[in-house]
Design a protein around this motif. Structure first.
Motif, PDB file in Angstrom:
ATOM      1  N   THR A   2      29.133 -12.307  12.735  1.00  0.00           N
ATOM      2  CA  THR A   2      27.893 -11.576  12.998  1.00  0.00           C
ATOM      3  C   THR A   2      26.677 -12.395  12.593  1.00  0.00           C
ATOM      4  OG1 THR A   2      29.056  -9.484  12.638  1.00  0.00           O
ATOM      5  CG2 THR A   2      26.660  -9.425  12.544  1.00  0.00           C
ATOM      6  N   PHE A   3      26.788 -13.145  11.516  1.00  0.00           N
ATOM      7  CA  PHE A   3      25.693 -14.022  11.089  1.00  0.00           C
ATOM      8  C   PHE A   3      25.345 -15.016  12.189  1.00  0.00           C
ATOM      9  CE2 PHE A   3      24.569 -18.207   9.309  1.00  0.00           C
ATOM     10  CZ  PHE A   3      23.357 -17.903   8.712  1.00  0.00           C
ATOM     11  N   PHE A   4      26.352 -15.660  12.762  1.00  0.00           N
ATOM     12  CA  PHE A   4      26.097 -16.637  13.815  1.00  0.00           C
ATOM     13  C   PHE A   4      25.642 -15.967  15.115  1.00  0.00           C
ATOM     14  CE2 PHE A   4      28.918 -19.430  11.229  1.00  0.00           C
ATOM     15  CZ  PHE A   4      28.023 -20.477  11.081  1.00  0.00           C
ATOM     16  N   TYR A   5      26.219 -14.806  15.417  1.00  0.00           N
ATOM     17  CA  TYR A   5      25.798 -14.094  16.620  1.00  0.00           C
ATOM     18  C   TYR A   5      24.327 -13.701  16.539  1.00  0.00           C
ATOM     19  CZ  TYR A   5      30.572 -13.590  18.479  1.00  0.00           C
ATOM     20  OH  TYR A   5      31.814 -13.835  19.001  1.00  0.00           O
ATOM     21  N   LEU A   6      23.918 -13.171  15.379  1.00  0.00           N
ATOM     22  CA  LEU A   6      22.515 -12.795  15.207  1.00  0.00           C
ATOM     23  C   LEU A   6      21.609 -14.019  15.219  1.00  0.00           C
ATOM     24  CD1 LEU A   6      22.820 -10.044  12.437  1.00  0.00           C
ATOM     25  CD2 LEU A   6      22.057  -9.698  14.791  1.00  0.00           C
ATOM     26  N   GLY A   7      22.064 -15.092  14.540  1.00  0.00           N
ATOM     27  CA  GLY A   7      21.237 -16.295  14.473  1.00  0.00           C
ATOM     28  C   GLY A   7      21.006 -16.929  15.832  1.00  0.00           C
ATOM     29  N   CYS A   8      22.097 -17.198  16.559  1.00  0.00           N
ATOM     30  CA  CYS A   8      21.968 -17.838  17.868  1.00  0.00           C
ATOM     31  C   CYS A   8      21.295 -16.907  18.874  1.00  0.00           C
ATOM     32  CB  CYS A   8      23.351 -18.257  18.381  1.00  0.00           C
ATOM     33  SG  CYS A   8      24.104 -19.612  17.455  1.00  0.00           S
ATOM     34  N   GLY A   9      21.679 -15.621  18.847  1.00  0.00           N
ATOM     35  CA  GLY A   9      21.105 -14.685  19.810  1.00  0.00           C
ATOM     36  C   GLY A   9      19.622 -14.461  19.589  1.00  0.00           C
ATOM     37  N   CYS A  10      19.236 -14.203  18.358  1.00  0.00           N
ATOM     38  CA  CYS A  10      17.839 -13.867  18.079  1.00  0.00           C
ATOM     39  C   CYS A  10      16.921 -15.090  18.126  1.00  0.00           C
ATOM     40  CB  CYS A  10      17.736 -13.173  16.722  1.00  0.00           C
ATOM     41  SG  CYS A  10      18.547 -11.550  16.687  1.00  0.00           S
ATOM     42  N   PHE A  11      17.360 -16.200  17.564  1.00  0.00           N
ATOM     43  CA  PHE A  11      16.511 -17.392  17.616  1.00  0.00           C
ATOM     44  C   PHE A  11      16.400 -17.920  19.048  1.00  0.00           C
ATOM     45  CE2 PHE A  11      16.927 -17.878  12.942  1.00  0.00           C
ATOM     46  CZ  PHE A  11      15.589 -18.117  12.660  1.00  0.00           C
ATOM     47  N   GLY A  12      17.477 -17.806  19.828  1.00  0.00           N
ATOM     48  CA  GLY A  12      17.395 -18.226  21.223  1.00  0.00           C
ATOM     49  C   GLY A  12      16.391 -17.396  21.993  1.00  0.00           C
ATOM     50  N   TYR A  13      16.396 -16.074  21.777  1.00  0.00           N
ATOM     51  CA  TYR A  13      15.433 -15.203  22.465  1.00  0.00           C
ATOM     52  C   TYR A  13      14.020 -15.458  21.965  1.00  0.00           C
ATOM     53  CZ  TYR A  13      13.307 -10.872  24.228  1.00  0.00           C
ATOM     54  OH  TYR A  13      12.503  -9.956  24.864  1.00  0.00           O
ATOM     55  N   ALA A  14      13.890 -15.648  20.650  1.00  0.00           N
ATOM     56  CA  ALA A  14      12.565 -15.916  20.085  1.00  0.00           C
ATOM     57  C   ALA A  14      11.987 -17.221  20.626  1.00  0.00           C
ATOM     58  CB  ALA A  14      12.651 -15.968  18.564  1.00  0.00           C
ATOM     59  N   ALA A  15      12.855 -18.180  20.936  1.00  0.00           N
ATOM     60  CA  ALA A  15      12.390 -19.486  21.418  1.00  0.00           C
ATOM     61  C   ALA A  15      11.975 -19.463  22.879  1.00  0.00           C
ATOM     62  CB  ALA A  15      13.489 -20.526  21.195  1.00  0.00           C
ATOM     63  N   PHE A  16      12.693 -18.691  23.710  1.00  0.00           N
ATOM     64  CA  PHE A  16      12.465 -18.773  25.160  1.00  0.00           C
ATOM     65  C   PHE A  16      11.945 -17.486  25.793  1.00  0.00           C
ATOM     66  CE2 PHE A  16      15.695 -21.989  24.222  1.00  0.00           C
ATOM     67  CZ  PHE A  16      15.102 -23.102  24.787  1.00  0.00           C
ATOM     68  N   GLY A  17      12.064 -16.357  25.097  1.00  0.00           N
ATOM     69  CA  GLY A  17      11.550 -15.123  25.665  1.00  0.00           C
ATOM     70  C   GLY A  17      12.213 -14.763  26.980  1.00  0.00           C
ATOM     71  N   ASP A  18      11.399 -14.433  27.990  1.00  0.00           N
ATOM     72  CA  ASP A  18      11.942 -14.029  29.291  1.00  0.00           C
ATOM     73  C   ASP A  18      12.660 -15.167  30.004  1.00  0.00           C
ATOM     74  OD1 ASP A  18      10.857 -11.618  28.754  1.00  0.00           O
ATOM     75  OD2 ASP A  18       9.330 -11.646  30.324  1.00  0.00           O
ATOM     76  N   ALA A  19      12.435 -16.411  29.578  1.00  0.00           N
ATOM     77  CA  ALA A  19      13.070 -17.572  30.216  1.00  0.00           C
ATOM     78  C   ALA A  19      14.360 -17.983  29.509  1.00  0.00           C
ATOM     79  CB  ALA A  19      12.096 -18.747  30.236  1.00  0.00           C
ATOM     80  N   THR A  20      14.918 -17.108  28.690  1.00  0.00           N
ATOM     81  CA  THR A  20      16.140 -17.430  27.947  1.00  0.00           C
ATOM     82  C   THR A  20      17.273 -17.789  28.904  1.00  0.00           C
ATOM     83  OG1 THR A  20      15.528 -15.905  26.173  1.00  0.00           O
ATOM     84  CG2 THR A  20      17.833 -16.575  26.302  1.00  0.00           C
ATOM     85  N   PRO A  21      17.904 -18.970  28.735  1.00  0.00           N
ATOM     86  CA  PRO A  21      18.985 -19.387  29.649  1.00  0.00           C
ATOM     87  C   PRO A  21      20.288 -18.651  29.354  1.00  0.00           C
ATOM     88  CG  PRO A  21      18.710 -21.023  27.926  1.00  0.00           C
ATOM     89  CD  PRO A  21      17.620 -19.999  27.719  1.00  0.00           C
ATOM     90  N   GLY A  22      21.211 -18.720  30.302  1.00  0.00           N
ATOM     91  CA  GLY A  22      22.510 -18.082  30.129  1.00  0.00           C
ATOM     92  C   GLY A  22      23.326 -18.716  29.023  1.00  0.00           C
ATOM     93  N   ASN A  23      23.096 -20.003  28.748  1.00  0.00           N
ATOM     94  CA  ASN A  23      23.793 -20.715  27.675  1.00  0.00           C
ATOM     95  C   ASN A  23      22.827 -21.731  27.083  1.00  0.00           C
ATOM     96  OD1 ASN A  23      25.463 -22.934  26.423  1.00  0.00           O
ATOM     97  ND2 ASN A  23      27.115 -21.535  26.966  1.00  0.00           N
ATOM     98  N   LEU A  24      22.667 -21.708  25.767  1.00  0.00           N
ATOM     99  CA  LEU A  24      21.666 -22.561  25.127  1.00  0.00           C
ATOM    100  C   LEU A  24      21.941 -24.040  25.311  1.00  0.00           C
ATOM    101  CD1 LEU A  24      21.061 -20.681  21.743  1.00  0.00           C
ATOM    102  CD2 LEU A  24      19.658 -20.626  23.817  1.00  0.00           C
ATOM    103  N   LEU A  25      23.206 -24.422  25.530  1.00  0.00           N
ATOM    104  CA  LEU A  25      23.553 -25.834  25.657  1.00  0.00           C
ATOM    105  C   LEU A  25      23.788 -26.243  27.097  1.00  0.00           C
ATOM    106  CD1 LEU A  25      25.918 -26.292  22.578  1.00  0.00           C
ATOM    107  CD2 LEU A  25      23.490 -26.845  22.769  1.00  0.00           C
ATOM    108  N   THR A  26      24.746 -25.593  27.767  1.00  0.00           N
ATOM    109  CA  THR A  26      25.052 -25.974  29.146  1.00  0.00           C
ATOM    110  C   THR A  26      23.990 -25.479  30.121  1.00  0.00           C
ATOM    111  OG1 THR A  26      26.417 -24.002  29.497  1.00  0.00           O
ATOM    112  CG2 THR A  26      27.516 -25.976  28.676  1.00  0.00           C
ATOM    113  N   GLY A  27      23.176 -24.473  29.708  1.00  0.00           N
ATOM    114  CA  GLY A  27      22.096 -23.984  30.562  1.00  0.00           C
ATOM    115  C   GLY A  27      20.831 -24.820  30.428  1.00  0.00           C
TER     116      GLY A  27
END
Length: 488
Positions: free
Chosen positions: A310-335
């Protein structure tokens, strides 16, 4: 106390002369019949040395649960928003803790009179058959087999995607971000990557069983932490670079309420299906030594693993959304939400591939064991064969041939049907509630002999019903995601 088959037989013979213990004999005999139906092998009970600890169990669980999907959770959070996203991740973590605790208690079955007769349910299918009967076993076995084989196909596809992403990241670094020439990088080489991955799996599939793969799960868990930390760190660095936290309370706004509803359902499904590991929980529990009781160790490992996950899910999910907003990719690495530093993107994708080597085995070993129990003694025969360059060796020919064919079949499906992962995802969505919620609940009620309409019975039934409603909604979202129009 675990007793051998011979001891049980002698005990039965001694009790036949005692008229006052005939009822106990009948109950022991009924349990012995279930032992044979559950493919119980008393000689195997003496041979297997269970040395697993809470740490090895955690390694198995984290390898099974934290997949490359953790890098896709930012998209799910983007659909649900700043309130719904984190709340959904925490909610399904709680569901998984409850579900895994119920199932962990089903590993050991004892006779009602305490005669010492014990059944170890070494697999999910065995437990379903013992507690719920043959019809439930057939239903469970069908979806379980599809899910296990489908996981092998999806792992093969995902490994190829990550290996191709390494090539594309290097190309973008050389040719420039968004270069058209890089968009097709590795376009014809997916088969090559899949074959490489399959060759590695053919070697790893020679690991006899779960009892001998703790080292692989520990290695895979370390790789999970590595790329999760990288995804976590890249998201945090992007937020600092932007100087602002992007996103909205309600998530991404879409053109119509209907589209929003289906996106929310799909996001809930992605989060829900990223947690459970019920398909392999009993196999993991069967590796644990006792004392303490296997169920207690398993529950401790499950709770700790879910907290880490859950720590990693919250970290990757929330920081990824905070970084890209509406432009959040389907995958932070391969996207390719990130292009630089390219070497760090390469390292993260390499860690994904290395993790998949272990994850593949975590979900393949139960399938191998299922087949070997089905074929019985034929699957355990050791032959002496002439191996080129190695001379005469003792080899389990059935295991070698079957497991090699299994890996080859999974690879062939991945090559011929590159969108098979969507089909498997859809099947997983509709089989999620029966396999992850319904059967564990029903087995626990039977094992613990919970009386109907008591407070405990009502609470467990309410838990199952609530999960059914959420899973039905998420399954519809997954179906729309597969068959509906592809809209950004």
């Amino acid at each position: 106390m675990f007793v051998s088959w011979t001891t049980i037989t002698k005990r039965k013979e001694e009790q036949t002369g005692a008229m006052g213990e005939e009822e106990g004999d009948r109950r022991s005999e009924a349990l012995l019949e279930k032992l044979s139906e559950s493919s119980y092998n008393p000689s195997e009970e003496r041979q297997v040395q269970r040395t697993g600890t809470v740490w090895t169990a955690m390694a198995h669980i984290i390898t099974a649960v934290i997949g490359s999907g953790v890098l896709s959770l930012a998209w799910s959070v983007a659909q649900l928003g700043w309130v719904g996203g984190p709340a959904a991740i925490v909610f399904f973590a709680g569901v998984t803790v409850v579900q895994s605790s119920l199932l962990a208690d089903c590993y050991i079955s004892r006779d009602a009179d305490g005669h010492g007769v014990v059944v170890r349910n070494k697999s999910y299918v065995q437990a379903v058959r013992l507690y719920l009967g043959e019809k439930s076993r057939l239903f469970c076995g069908f979806f379980l087999s599809i899910s296990l084989f489908g996981s092998s196909v999806v792992y093969t596809l995902t490994s190829a995607t990550s290996m191709r992403a390494i090539q594309k990241a290097n190309c973008y670094h050389t040719e420039g971000h968004g270069a058209a020439a890089c968009s097709a990088a590795g376009g014809g080489s997916d088969v090559y990557y899949m074959v490489l991955f399959a060759l590695a799996q053919m070697v790893l599939s020679l690991i006899p069983d779960f009892h001998n793969m703790a080292w692989l799960s520990i290695f895979a868990a370390v790789m999970s932490f590595s790329y999760s930390f990288i995804g976590f760190g890249l998201g945090a660095a992007k937020v600092i670079e932007n100087g602002v936290i992007k996103g909205a309370i309600g998530g991404i706004a879409l053109a119509s309420p209907t589209q929003k509803v289906w996106r929310v359902a799909q996001a809930l499904g992605d989060i829900a299906f990223a947690y459970p590991y019920s398909l392999v929980l009993l196999e993991i529990e069967d590796t644990l030594r006792s004392p303490p009781a296997e169920s207690e160790t398993m529950k401790t490992a499950s709770r700790a693993s879910i907290v880490v996950t859950t720590f990693f899910y919250l970290g990757c999910g929330c920081f990824g959304y905070a970084a890209f907003g509406d432009a959040t990719p389907g995958n932070l690495l391969t996207g390719f939400g990130f292009y630089e530093p390219y070497w760090l993107i390469d390292l993260a994708n390499l860690c994904v591939v290395l993790h998949l080597l272990g994850g593949y085995q975590v979900y393949s070993q139960p399938a191998f064991a299922l087949a070997e129990r089905w074929f019985g003694t034929e699957a355990s025969t050791i032959d002496v064969v002439e191996v080129p360059l190695l001379g005469r060796r003792r080899v389990n020919v059935f295991r070698l041939c079957y497991r090699t064919a299994y890996v080859a079949a999974a690879t062939a499906v991945a090559v011929w049907f590159p969108y098979f992962n969507q089909v498997v995802g859809l099947i997983g969505a509709f089989s999620f509630w029966p396999l992850a919620i319904h059967f564990p609940v029903e087995m626990y009620l039977a094992q613990a002999k919970v009386a109907p309409w008591t407070a405990r019975w009502l609470a467990i039934r309410a838990f199952s019903a609530a999960c059914l409603l959420v899973c039905a909604f998420a399954s519809l979202g997954s179906a729309v995601g597969v068959f509906g129009p592809k809209e950004s």
